[in-house]
Structures are given as structure tokens and as C-alpha cells.
Design an enzyme around this catalytic site. Structure first.
Site, PDB file in Angstrom:
ATOM      1  N   CYS A 290       0.519  -1.160   0.069  1.00  0.00           N
ATOM      2  CA  CYS A 290      -0.027  -0.106   0.146  1.00  0.00           C
ATOM      3  C   CYS A 290       0.798   1.527   0.006  1.00  0.00           C
ATOM      4  O   CYS A 290       0.583   2.244  -0.529  1.00  0.00           O
ATOM      5  CB  CYS A 290      -0.833  -0.060   1.109  1.00  0.00           C
ATOM      6  SG  CYS A 290      -0.028   0.278   2.520  1.00  0.00           S
ATOM      7  N   MET A 291       2.015   1.114   0.706  1.00  0.00           N
ATOM      8  CA  MET A 291       3.240   2.183   0.145  1.00  0.00           C
ATOM      9  C   MET A 291       4.197   1.920  -0.482  1.00  0.00           C
ATOM     10  O   MET A 291       5.228   3.057  -0.404  1.00  0.00           O
ATOM     11  CB  MET A 291       3.797   2.478   1.896  1.00  0.00           C
ATOM     12  CG  MET A 291       2.117   2.666   2.307  1.00  0.00           C
ATOM     13  SD  MET A 291       3.123   3.092   4.704  1.00  0.00           S
ATOM     14  CE  MET A 291       3.710   1.534   5.063  1.00  0.00           C
TER      15      MET A 291
END
Length: 240
Positions: A208-209
Site C-alpha cells: 500500500c506504500m
């Protein structure tokens, strides 16, 4: 079909190749079977589908459960199977999605793109990954910098990887193996590498990052072995 209903072209068996390659190959392979083999398969104009956890039998045409597939009606069966997979099966969820999507993006804008162009716009390019571009647009966290010995070793290993391994590395960190259409400078957040402690650990990722958590390896052979192990495993944060 659904595409026609929402301003696109009619979805047909040719679109099945990209949506469900296995089904596409399976149903087209029927054309090469003998009449006896087709009869032995005991196929009818029906399909089983899981609807909210319940398996249901759907007729592909009126009274389809009583119509056996033969050489004479095989082409009709193939096209009806494709129509079910491409149109009927997803009609309700697609309609709900389309109403929301078209409230933001006018349908006439989509007509400017071909299917492949729109797929590239949404998902990125299938072209070979430009590692130099990725390297130029990578940020470093924790103890790392562009000149840290572990980072220099990491990029040397990546440069030696095959194009397929490049895709697997990108998918491991970002959850997609496609290059952003405008290059890695447009990846949000940018590809990042964070120092993850002692080298007795495996590399992990926070997709997600777009973050690779890379232990501070001092030995090239160990880093290469463990990095290739995790990207081939298809796992990410669950390896933590």
C-alpha cells in the site's frame, strides 16, 4: 451486451482472451475434438455458477438443460458460453460500477481509447520495466541512502535479473507488475526502500506504500538468494 449498453462495442469471444485466458483456450479447444469425443463429454447448454455461496445451474438458452452439445451446435455453444462470462454473469455488478464510474468520467471520453489503450491508462504499460527510471525515482528511508553499500549491492543484483524477475520484484513491492504510464515519477507514493534491521531476516514489502523493507545485508550472495526467494514466492508483508 454490457459494453454496448454503456456506450462501448459488443463484448464477444475475442474479449474473453484477455478476461479469462484459461476458459478461452478451453472452449475453443472443443473445435478440435472428434464428434465422438464431444458426445462423450456430455455437455449441455448450461453452466454452473456460484451465486452468493450457492451453486446454481444457469441455462445458456431456453430449455438449454435438455440440449446436448454436438458438432452441429458447437459454435453456438462456444459463443453462448462467452456471452455468459462476458455479459450475463457480470451484468448487475457491472451496471452498478458503471453508473458510479460514469458519474465521474463521461462515457464519451472513453470512446477516445481502444481497449488496450484504456487498459494501459488504468493499469500501466506491459512494456519492459525501465530499471534506470525506477532507480532514479526511488526514495530511501531509515539508514539507507543512494550510496549505502547495501543499496549499491541491491541495484547491482536487480540489474542482473531477467525481465520476468523485474516484473516479479515490482509486483512484490507495489502489487502490480506494470510500469506506470508516465514512468515511475508518477508512482504514488514513490517506490521506497527502508532499512529493515539485521540481515538474518527476509526482505518484506508494504504494497500500500510501495515500500520494500530490505535488511542491511553485507553479503551479496545472501541478499540475492533471499531477494529472489521472496519475489518468486509471490508473498509480501505476510513474510514479516
Amino acid at each position: 451486451g454490457i459494453n454496448a449498453e454503456y456506450g462501448g462495442g459488443e463484448a464477444d469471444i475475442n474479449h474473453l482472451r484477455s478476461l479469462d485466458p484459461d476458459m478461452y483456450r478451453s472452449i475453443l479447444s472443443l473445435r478440435g475434438y472428434s464428434d465422438d469425443t464431444i458426445a462423450d463429454l456430455c455437455l449441455y447448454f448450461i453452466v454452473s455458477d456460484n451465486i452468493f455461496g450457492e451453486t446454481k445451474t444457469i441455462e445458456l438458452k431456453p430449455n438449454g438443460a435438455a440440449v446436448q452439445v454436438t458438432r452441429s451446435n458447437l459454435i453456438e455453444y462456444i459463443h453462448l458460453m462467452a456471452d455468459y462470462r462476458l455479459n450475463r454473469q457480470i451484468r448487475v455488478p457491472f451496471r452498478n460500477f458503471a453508473e458510479g464510474f460514469y458519474s465521474v468520467v463521461p462515457p464519451e471520453w472513453l470512446k477516445m481509447f481502444s481497449y488496450s489503450e484504456f487498459q494501459n491508462l488504468l493499469s500501466g504499460s506491459e512494456s519492459a520495466i525501465n530499471i534506470a527510471d525506477l532507480k532514479d525515482n526511488t526514495v530511501y528511508q531509515g539508514n539507507y541512502s543512494a550510496q549505502h553499500p547495501t543499496i549499491l549491492m541491491f541495484w547491482d543484483i536487480v540489474d542482473s535479473m531477467s525481465p520476468e524477475q523485474h516484473r516479479k520484484l515490482l509486483a512484490f513491492v507495489t502489487s502490480t507488475d506494470r510500469t506506470p504510464l508516465l514512468g515511475f515519477k508518477s508512482l504514488l507514493p514513490l517506490f521506497a526502500i527502508h532499512s529493515a534491521g539485521a540481515e538474518d531476516r527476509l526482505p518484506t514489502a508494504s504494497t500500500c506504500m510501495n515500500l520494500l523493507k530490505l535488511p542491511e545485508f553485507s553479503d551479496r550472495e545472501t541478499m540475492e538468494k533471499r531477494l529472489k526467494y521472496v519475489i518468486e514466492s509471490g508473498a509480501g508483508f505476510e513474510l514479516s
